[in-house]
Structures are given as structure tokens and as C-alpha cells.
Design an enzyme around this catalytic site. Sequence first.
Site, PDB file in Angstrom:
ATOM      1  N   LYS A 109     -12.287  17.886  -8.517  1.00  5.89           N
ATOM      2  CA  LYS A 109     -11.047  18.138  -7.783  1.00  5.89           C
ATOM      3  C   LYS A 109     -10.746  19.631  -7.837  1.00  5.89           C
ATOM      4  CE  LYS A 109      -6.200  16.553  -7.545  1.00  5.89           C
ATOM      5  NZ  LYS A 109      -5.158  15.703  -8.159  1.00  5.89           N
ATOM      6  N   SER A 119      -2.700  12.399  -5.181  1.00  7.46           N
ATOM      7  CA  SER A 119      -3.143  13.660  -4.642  1.00  7.46           C
ATOM      8  C   SER A 119      -4.657  13.852  -4.693  1.00  7.46           C
ATOM      9  CB  SER A 119      -2.489  14.803  -5.406  1.00  7.46           C
ATOM     10  OG  SER A 119      -2.917  14.808  -6.757  1.00  7.46           O
ATOM     11  N   SER A 154      -1.921   9.891  -9.180  1.00  8.12           N
ATOM     12  CA  SER A 154      -2.843  10.628  -8.319  1.00  8.12           C
ATOM     13  C   SER A 154      -4.325  10.313  -8.531  1.00  8.12           C
ATOM     14  CB  SER A 154      -2.631  12.132  -8.477  1.00  8.12           C
ATOM     15  OG  SER A 154      -1.466  12.521  -7.805  1.00  8.12           O
TER      16      SER A 154
END
Lengths: 478, 95, 482
Positions: C75, C150, C174
Site C-alpha cells: 500500500k 482505504s 480499511s
Amino acid sequence: MAAWETVIGLEIHAQLATKSKIFSAASTAFGSEPNTQACAVDLGFPGVLPVLNAEVVNMAIKFGVAIDAKITPVSVFARKNYFYPDLPKGYQISQFELPIVGQGDLSISLEDGQSKIVGVTRAHLEEDAGKSLHEEFTDQTGIDLNRAGTPLLEIVSEPDMRSAKEAVAYARKIHTLVQYLEICDGNMQEGSFRCDANVSVRPMGEEKLGTRAEIKNINSFRFLERAINFEVERQIDLIEDGGKVAQETRLYDSDKDETRSMRSKEEANDYRYFPDPDLLPVAVTDDDIERIRASLPELPEQKRQRYISDLGLSDYNAELLTGSRDIADYFEQALAKAPTLSSQIANWILGNLTGALNKADLDIKDSPISAVMLIELIDRIADNTISGKIAKQVFDAMWQGEGSADAIIEAQGLKQITDSGAIEAIIDEVIAANPDQVEQFRAGKEKVLGFFVGQIMKQSKGKANPGKVNQLLRDKLK
Amino acid sequence: MTLKTEDVRNIAHLARLQIDDDSLDQYTSALSDILTLVEQMNEVDTSGIRPMAHPLDATQRLREDAVTEPNLRDKFQAIAPDVEKGLYRVPKVIE
Amino acid sequence: MNKTISQIQQGLAKKEFSSVEITQDYLTAIKQHNPAINCYISVTEDLALQQAKAADQRIASGNAQALTGVPLAHKDVFCTDGVKTSCGSKMLDNFVAPYDATIIENFKAEDSVMLGKTNMDEFAMGSSNENSYYGIVANPWDNERVPGGSSGGSAAAVAAGLAPAATGTDTGGSIRQPAALCGVTGIKPTYGRVSRYGMIAFGSSLDQGGPFARTAEDCAILLQTMAGFDQRDSTSIVQPVPDYSTSLGNNIKGLKIGLPKEYFAEGLDAGVASVIESAIDEYRKLGAEIIEISLPNTKFSIPVYYVVALAECSSNLSRFDGVRFGHRCDSPVDLEDLYKRSRAEGFGEEVKRRIMLGTYALSAGYYDAYYLKAQQIRRLIKQDFEQAFKKVDVIAGPTTPEVAFKLGDKTDDPVSMYLQDIYTISLNLAGLPGMSIPAGFSQGLPVGLQLIGNYFDEARLLNTAHQFQLSSDWHIQTPEMK
């Protein structure tokens, strides 16, 4: 005209003498190239995190124990949020609701010989900001973040001081204490020890505090006194002219010897304090406190008492000798070599040595005459090798770097004349040369004796033993 | 809770965010909606409850006082917007 | 292209393929499908091949470690030394991180290969991945729908077979929510289990990194590398990391699974509910004991979360000021202009909204009513879980109230978006570990089952999930990639 009372509280920022920063492993050394000692944590880079330096906590506890303050068992770091270019994260990590050191107090000595207790509200840990350099570029301000993250102990006093002199006495006392504790180098030029003064005035007898102004940027005791005095007058004039004191931050300008409002800080700040989620509560156990208490050096107050009671020094001398750790260390080094000569050592340090140091603007640590050298000189007076007067001459030579006391005495032939025969010969000469004065003495004019001593000392170039001279002279004049 | 545009202007200033007047109303209504959601909290009696800032009951670990960070100025400043003579630069600050 | 980590490990060990070959396969797939899915912000092709080559040499010399040569995606919230780390924001579009996050170091130390950095909601703020400066991410099951957020890019990459596994972070769901919406397995560990160093902060007391993979078994392998004490993170906990793989096979007969009644109440989509009920039935068959429990303060977790997370983020994001790194506006006239324009231009709308709300919640006069009140209810929420874990070993329920929604459906209504996190958020407030595992489909879209564990009980969670995956095949279903 009404009589006014001045009320002063001080906030002292003492930079803690650690090797690394409060929350990072970057160096705290002073004077490096800009931004070479600012690591990712100090620069507030994304993702990096603070980890608390153990020594910082120890030092804060040392201070707390030394002023008999309550040490908070669980203290908390909070974020103080505001934007400023020398504050990289947009917040300063400080302690707000739960500071590590709670209420304590400190006794200060006033000029009239009285002492006064000044309350310490709290002392908390925080990180220093960087430096803004306004002169480096024309339209830009340069930011050096080497200082960002340097540990500070902010020591907040109660508004207990009533004059600039009291404020200075308190600030000096803290200054001395942090150096004794070896938690701060006390260097005011480098900003290791900084004072902000909260100053207000109120009509004598009034209980309610007046509106205060906070004076920042005071970097010497002399300026502290001047800044407060200036501010007190300004406030009194203002009020007497029908004006009102504004609660504001003011800057002391030492060149102009005035304080002025800092417009940039005028905006009402809303710091939005909240517990820093990157740091956990700091726990201090009773064992930690006791361990640190046991490790404390003898503190100035204890030393002062000991000098008076054990060494028989005067209050005044004891106060001066313990006024700085370096002076006390020097004194004790000399004393170790000659334990019976405490008052002579004290007099020499506080007299000639201090005079010479002041004149040369030197710190006692940098004295060209070490404690060991000084005690050799004092020994020579004590064993009658030289007189006190000659000793001053030897001292000057030592200051000039001409060698040890013994070497100078030897080289310049300054050894005292104690041999009765040699002294008698000089006395005979002087008596023979001054028949009138002999007559006067014999007629009962005792004062003339001084004239003879002076003549004899002059004749012997000061080397004749004064005791012997006195005794022999009286015999001869009878 | 309904915010006024003036509140939002003040908040934006505290947060140092430039908000043009056109979008001020939009922010005002969005923030007011969120605050209404947030005010559900008032239904809970929290008297005597100790606030919890951290999920775990741990205390701060301490780091040994040692310097281990090298000087990485060049690397750090390579990505800086405005640097001169090793200093970060901002528009002149007047004190 | 749907190999699991353990299959890749075996393949590399048996020399069925080299690291360069498998890495190249993924890079080719990324080239082909990323334009449609947009799950990567950066593809680090050269670096990946270089790392793969080095890994192959290690394997050849007989010095391979667990993850040597295994390709992974990270990420874009994790700092990667020398590689752009954008956090999904224009603010950091030019930010080449000068250091590695601890978990990136850990993966490097095990010789894994980095395929690239995955897309995400800006500064990890969002539940749909529609808040990225780098564009929306499509759900591989239906490109018209959101992947969740997210960590939407990481979940979508794994679902689409553009990475065998990926890292993510979870502040309010997330990891779990996008795992659920994309039909992959993800775990958010106990707060303090995985180092936050080098992970760009959103809500510091809530953020926790964790892996996405196809299986619980793979999650165990990755978590093994990610977890552990880190002296650079004060909130990292000194606690030994168990071997997560060895306990995967444990029998779960007699395991007490609690079903919070509040998680099956109003607001839960019927299709999702029935999938979850079937999954619970499966656990019954495996010998688990199902017990109804109550988490009475669940409803307040959303307001509490938004106060806590936003207060923390408002302060965390102050460092983005255009002075030392990141976006700076053109020709600022003064300092205030520099701050205000750099931040207004660098941050997206949702980030600005959140910064402002957090600023407000901390400001003078409102602190007690908002921040302090939230921290008090936070304790009540934690106590709810403590009570529950006196009766049960694991808590189960839906990860999300509905399946992946349509792109743009909730963008105009932040509050309805926030309500998507109703089942996930309370774990972050309490600091507990949670997983989402594929449990079936509703409307042709994946449904996630959430499993919640007690503090530091990740091994049991992984075991519970693995046992389900041994007796179901939802987790190996993959979307058709055109």
C-alpha cells in the site's frame, strides 16, 4: 500617586544536557552546519515516530527531587498545535495536564540577607523548536532544524517575586541548581538557559493580579533585570495615564533596552492540546525516584550549610562559594590539599582570583591558576615562606604564567627574611637614619611605630617577616 | 449542530487551509451533517468514565541516550521545495 | 495467475519456476489489467526484476528464506526508500521517501520482491477508494463498483490476480472492508502488533498494518514477517510473536463463537445476512458453539471514531506544510499564503473536511464535549468487548452492512459513507484484531465474514479462518478478468 506592587513569575527553559534529542537519536551538539543534526523524526517526515530518551526523564526527576517537588507517577505528553516554520510537525510535543514534576519550592537569598521561598508550580518536558534565520536571505527566512527536538525542561514559577532583583535571584538559583545537578550546561549565550518573565503591576494592597505581559528572549541575568524594570515602568506609566495593560507577548530588545509587542504572536492562539497518540504515558516508580535521590550530588543549599557549620566560613562567603558549581568544585579541590586553611582559601578565591577572572572575563574553569597552584601559594603564606603582600605579587606572576608559587618565589628571591640577625641589622640602620622619629616614639608617640615598620619593610623589599619586625623593633626602641 | 460559515472560516484558518467563498457553504453543510452524527454521543452517560487515549494499557518505553542518527541532509533536502545554503526557505517571517 | 503465497513458495522451492519468471508474469498481468482496475499507483518493474534476480541467486545458493523471491504489492502508505510514496495524495506526488517503513525492511530482509505501490484513499481516509489523487479503483468483480477503502488498491490487486498478496492498513476497517468487498482474506492485527514506523499516519491510536491474501494460510505467512516489536515505534508492544502457521490446523471443535446481536440488526442487507448465517452454520458443523452476545455501545462507535480519528488526523497532517517536502504552491506571497495554498492544493476534499472537523473537535470550548467525551465512550466500547470475551473465544458477524456499492453512490453523502464502517470501527477503537474472509456471494458480489479476536489472539483468528477455508471454496473464487 498610588504605590505599585510588581508581580513577577518566571518560565525558565533549561536545555537538558543529553547527548541525543528527546525523541530521536540525533545529536544535540551546538553549532553544527545547518540541518546536519536533524534526522527524519526532527524534520517531521511522514511516518516517523518519537521514542522518549531515558536520560531526559532521569534529569527531570533529578530536578524535581532537588526542589522537593512531587514527581507525577504517570505523566503524559501532549501535542501543542500551531503552525510555524521552525516547528516541523505543526505541533510541539510538550506536557500539559500532567507534567512530570509537580509543585515544589526554592529558597532565595535577598540582598538584605533575608531569604524568601519562591514556589515552583511545575516543571515539564518538551522539545525545542528549530531556528529561523531572518538575516541570511533578503526576501526569505532560512530554517535550521538542528535544534528541533532538543530536550527542554520548562520550569514554571508561581508569581511570587516582587522585584526584578528577586526575579534575578530566583533565576540565578535555578541556574546554579541545574548546573549542580549536571542536567543543563547553563550556557545563556548559546540559549541553553532561557527566561521568559510574566510581569504585572497592581496597586499596593490589592489582591487581584494585574494583567500580565510575557517578556520573551531574555538571555542574560542583566537583561532580565533591565527588561523587568523597563516593563514595570511602562505598565505603571500606562495605567497612570489612564491606559490598560494588554495581555500579550513582548520581546526584549537589549540594544534599545526596551520591550516591544510581538505582533506575529498577537493572534489569539488555540493550541488544541491533546494527548500525543504516538507516545504512551510515562510511568515513574518510587524506586526510580529513590535511586535518583541517592545519586544526587550535594546540593548548593546543603553545601552552604556545611561550609558555615563545619568549615566556619561566613554566611556571605559560603553563599558566594556555592553560587556556582564550578566555584565550589574549585574551592573543594584546594581544600582537599589543605583542610585547615578553609577561610584563607575562600578569601583568595573570592578576592584576588575572582577579581582577576572578572577582569579577564574568564570562567573559573578556564582559570590560568588551578586550585592546586593556588593552594601552594596559600601554603607558603601559612608556613611563613612569604608574607601576604608578597603573595599578591607571586599571584600576579602566576596569573601571567610564570610558573608555580615555589618557582616564582625561588626565581625572584621573594623568600621571607625570618633570621633575627638580618632583620636586626635593617632595624639598626633605620633607627640610625631617623633619630627624630626615635625621639618622638620615646616621648610616647606610639603611632611612629608604623613609620618604622614601613621603612623596614621597604628596606627589605617586603621580605622581612612582619611579626618578627614588630617584636624586634619594640625591643630596640626601648 | 449547525455551523455558521464564519465558524468554518475560523476553523479553516486554524488548520491553514485556503477555502474560497464558493465552497464555504458546501463545507459548512457537510461539517454540520457530520457534527449531527457525532452528537449521538450525547445519548451516553459518561460520568465517572476515565477517558481512554490508547487502546492498550501500556506505558512509555525509554530509549538509551545515544547518538546513532547519521547526517542525511543531502538525502532529505533532495526532496525539499526550496533549499539554499543548507537552510529550508520560506517567505520572510516578520517578528 | 491466482497462485497463493504458499503455492509460490513451493513452486520456487521445487524450481518449477524462478522468481524472475513469476515476477514477470505478474508484471505482464499488471500491464494488461491495471489500466482498467487502477489498483497500482506505481509499478516498480525494474526494482522488482532486480530483486527477483537476486532472490533467484539466493535460492540457487541454497540460502532461501520464507519469502525469498515471492512478489508482493505494498500500500502506498508505507514509506519505501528511493521509491515514490504518495499516500494517494497530490501532496506527496513528488515524495520519494528517504527511508523504509519497518514492515518494508522486514519484507526486504526476507528477500521478497516488490511489484509496486497500491492505490488507496488519500491519506487512508475513505471507504470506497474514490478519494485518491490517482483515480478511483474498480472492483474486479464489477468495474462499476467500489473496491472498498482505504486499502482498495491492495484488495483489488489480490482479487484481480495482479499480486498474490499485498499489505494494507486499517484505521476503521480499511483492510477488512475492502477485503470483504473484493472477496479476499485480510487481517488487522492487535494495535501494537505491527510497527507503525514509516507508515504515514492517519489516526495514530487506531492505525494498524496487516496483509491481504487469498487465504488465511497466506495471511499467517505474511503476518509472521510483519509482526513484532519495533523500538522505533513507542506504541509497539514487547510480546513474543507465535508461529502463526503451526496452529492453523488446530481443531476448532468446542470453539465458542459469539454473535453480537447489534451486528444483525437494522441496516444489515438481507442478502449479506443470509450469507453470514450460512457461514455461521458451517462453523456449527465444524463443532463450534454459537452464543449470542451483546456489544451495546456499537452504535456509538461511528461518532466516537470520527471524533478520535479526525482529531488525530488534523494534527498528524499539519506536517504537510510545503516547507520541507511535498507540494508547495507557486510563488507564495507570505508565510500564511504558503501554508494555506499549499495545503488547499495538496489535499483533496475529504481530507480537508476531516482536518477541519478534527480541528474543530480539539478547539477551545469544544474539547470536552467532543474529544474527551469520545475518549470516554471509547472505554465503554472496549469494556463491551472485554465482557464478551469472558464468554466467547471469537466474535463473528458481517464485515460490512452491504456488498460493494456503485461508484459515486455515496460520494455526496459523507455520513452514509461513514456508516459502512459500523461493524469494523469498534475494533480499532478497542485495539482488537479482526479478519475478513470470503463467505459467499450476494447479487454476484463477494460477502465478507468478520472474525474478531481477543488481544494478541491472531493465531486463533487465523486458525478459525483457515478451518473455514478448508471446508469452503469461497476464497478461491476469482473474478473473470477481461
